[in-house]
Design a protein around this motif. Structure first.
Motif, mmCIF file in Angstrom:
data_model
loop_
_atom_site.group_PDB
_atom_site.id
_atom_site.type_symbol
_atom_site.label_atom_id
_atom_site.label_comp_id
_atom_site.label_asym_id
_atom_site.label_seq_id
_atom_site.Cartn_x
_atom_site.Cartn_y
_atom_site.Cartn_z
ATOM 1 N N ILE A 27 0.841 -1.205 0.000
ATOM 2 C CA ILE A 27 0.000 0.000 0.000
ATOM 3 C C ILE A 27 0.870 1.246 0.000
ATOM 4 C CG2 ILE A 27 -1.590 1.373 1.409
ATOM 5 C CD1 ILE A 27 -2.858 -1.302 2.275
ATOM 6 N N LEU A 85 -4.952 -0.357 -7.619
ATOM 7 C CA LEU A 85 -5.528 -0.182 -6.294
ATOM 8 C C LEU A 85 -6.269 -1.441 -5.863
ATOM 9 C CD1 LEU A 85 -7.040 3.414 -6.592
ATOM 10 C CD2 LEU A 85 -4.895 2.739 -5.507
ATOM 11 N N THR A 111 -9.027 -3.744 -3.899
ATOM 12 C CA THR A 111 -10.425 -3.546 -3.500
ATOM 13 C C THR A 111 -10.552 -3.854 -2.015
ATOM 14 O OG1 THR A 111 -11.236 -4.145 -5.693
ATOM 15 C CG2 THR A 111 -12.805 -4.264 -3.881
ATOM 16 N N PHE A 112 -11.126 -2.920 -1.282
ATOM 17 C CA PHE A 112 -11.220 -3.056 0.166
ATOM 18 C C PHE A 112 -12.584 -3.616 0.561
ATOM 19 C CE2 PHE A 112 -11.299 -1.892 4.612
ATOM 20 C CZ PHE A 112 -9.963 -1.935 4.990
ATOM 21 N N PHE A 122 -8.463 3.125 -2.008
ATOM 22 C CA PHE A 122 -8.809 1.770 -2.443
ATOM 23 C C PHE A 122 -9.951 1.826 -3.454
ATOM 24 C CE2 PHE A 122 -7.165 1.428 1.867
ATOM 25 C CZ PHE A 122 -6.282 0.364 1.783
ATOM 26 N N SER A 123 -9.999 0.806 -4.289
ATOM 27 C CA SER A 123 -11.171 0.609 -5.144
ATOM 28 C C SER A 123 -12.312 0.061 -4.295
ATOM 29 C CB SER A 123 -10.859 -0.381 -6.264
ATOM 30 O OG SER A 123 -9.846 0.126 -7.103
ATOM 31 N N GLU A 141 -7.435 -4.744 -9.952
ATOM 32 C CA GLU A 141 -7.288 -5.082 -8.548
ATOM 33 C C GLU A 141 -5.952 -5.754 -8.298
ATOM 34 O OE1 GLU A 141 -10.671 -7.319 -7.386
ATOM 35 O OE2 GLU A 141 -12.093 -5.807 -8.019
ATOM 36 N N ASP A 180 -7.350 -8.239 -3.337
ATOM 37 C CA ASP A 180 -8.490 -7.887 -2.495
ATOM 38 C C ASP A 180 -8.077 -7.913 -1.032
ATOM 39 O OD1 ASP A 180 -10.044 -7.632 -4.647
ATOM 40 O OD2 ASP A 180 -11.066 -9.551 -4.457
#
Length: 333
Positions: A188, A206, A208-209, A283-284, A329, A332
């Motif tokens: 990150i 990015l 995915t959160f 984040f996406s 992504e 995840d």
């Protein structure tokens, strides 16, 4: 046929109220009511059902209004074509703008437009999407610039200008980030330095959160009835919780600024995310919701050369500043 009378009848239908319709044309309600009564007597049929607060078009009224709109569209298209033919333009364009995006573009497009068409003045108003589309239908706007997260629902003419992602911003000090595995925190950190950059031609790595990890977090979001929330709220429902919203606003920059102070998480368009990579981790979102910037004109209207040029200027600016590809992504979380 009295074209002004057609405009009166359409305004009564759009506003559902003679007093409000009369204000549009700077005439008294009684004068407009007399025009309506004269027309109904001439036709021998009621065009509206009246009550104390609202006027609803009858079946005959709806037929009359549909054809009145078509007649006025023919008039407007004829005038536009004649102006294109002789190349002489004057008057004004009444423009509806969304908060932030619209004004940013307007300030950059105004001078180039006026240089090309000095005889046309641009008059702008900021407003929410529904208000803009209502004003467009009522004829008080010539073009509306709107941001939508879903497919357009009206039958107006939509010209796509740009698309961008809605991103989740988490304060760098938020405990949920500290709970992530070390290798992900390191990744990150690298992503923050390169991924949300000012070069919107770059694909964004990015992750995915999982919103469920933020069920106890505070949020700053757009107003609950905004088009942006129409895409955001279902994501929270899918995650199994209702967010604790400590601030609602019509300004994405204000929302991001509150989150930048480490007070809460936020969800904003990517344009505003890229303005702060130091205080927020981006984040996406699940399903990668997108925000589309449109120019909208009424159905059946043929835009004259100046309006086409204005839309082109907006598209050029939007493509350079608001347009981003789908994020892929990285992993995840």
């Amino acid at each position: 046929m009295d074209l002004k009378q057609l405009e009166y009848i359409i305004a009564i239908a759009d506003y559902g109220n003679i007093s409000k319709a009369a204000q549009k044309f700077y005439v008294t309600p009684s004068a407009m009511n007399q025009q309506l009564l004269r027309l109904e007597n001439e036709l021998g049929i009621a065009l509206f059902v009246r009550n104390h607060r609202h006027m609803e078009a009858t079946a005959a009224g709806r037929l009359y209004i549909e054809n009145a709109r078509a007649i006025l569209s023919i008039k407007q298209n004829t005038y536009s074509a004649l102006k294109d033919l002789v190349g002489q333009y004057s008057g004004e364009y009444r423009i509806g703008l969304p908060m932030e995006h619209g004004m940013d573009a307007f300030l950059n497009c105004y001078e180039p437009f006026r240089k090309e068409f000095p005889g046309i003045q641009l008059v702008c108003q900021e407003g929410m999407v529904n208000w803009q589309l209502q004003q467009l239908s009522a004829g008080t706007l010539d073009v509306a610039f709107v941001l939508l997260t879903a497919h357009p629902e009206t039958d107006d003419q939509y010209f796509e200008l740009s698309q961008e992602n809605l991103l989740l911003g988490i304060p760098v000090s938020h405990p949920v980030l500290q709970q992530l595995p070390r290798e992900l925190r390191a990744k990150i950190s690298v992503q923050q330095s390169v991924s949300v950059s000012g070069d919107n031609s770059q694909t964004l790595p990015l992750p995915t959160f999982d919103l469920a990890l933020l069920k106890d977090a505070d949020f700053a979001l757009m107003r609950s009835k905004s088009t942006q929330r129409q895409s955001i709220d279902p994501l929270f429902r899918q995650a199994g919780f209702t967010p604790r919203v400590i601030m609602e606003s019509t300004q994405n920059r204000a929302i991001r600024s509150v989150a930048s102070k480490q007070l809460c998480c936020c969800i904003v368009p990517q344009t505003y995310a890229m303005e702060d990579r130091e205080n927020l981790v981006w984040f996406s979102l699940p399903t990668c919701p997108r925000f589309t910037f449109y120019a909208v004109i009424k159905k059946g209207i043929h835009p004259a050369k100046p309006l086409k040029h204005l839309i082109s200027l907006y598209r050029e600016y939007a493509q350079a500043h608001f347009d981003y590809p789908f994020p892929f992504e990285a992993e995840d979380l």
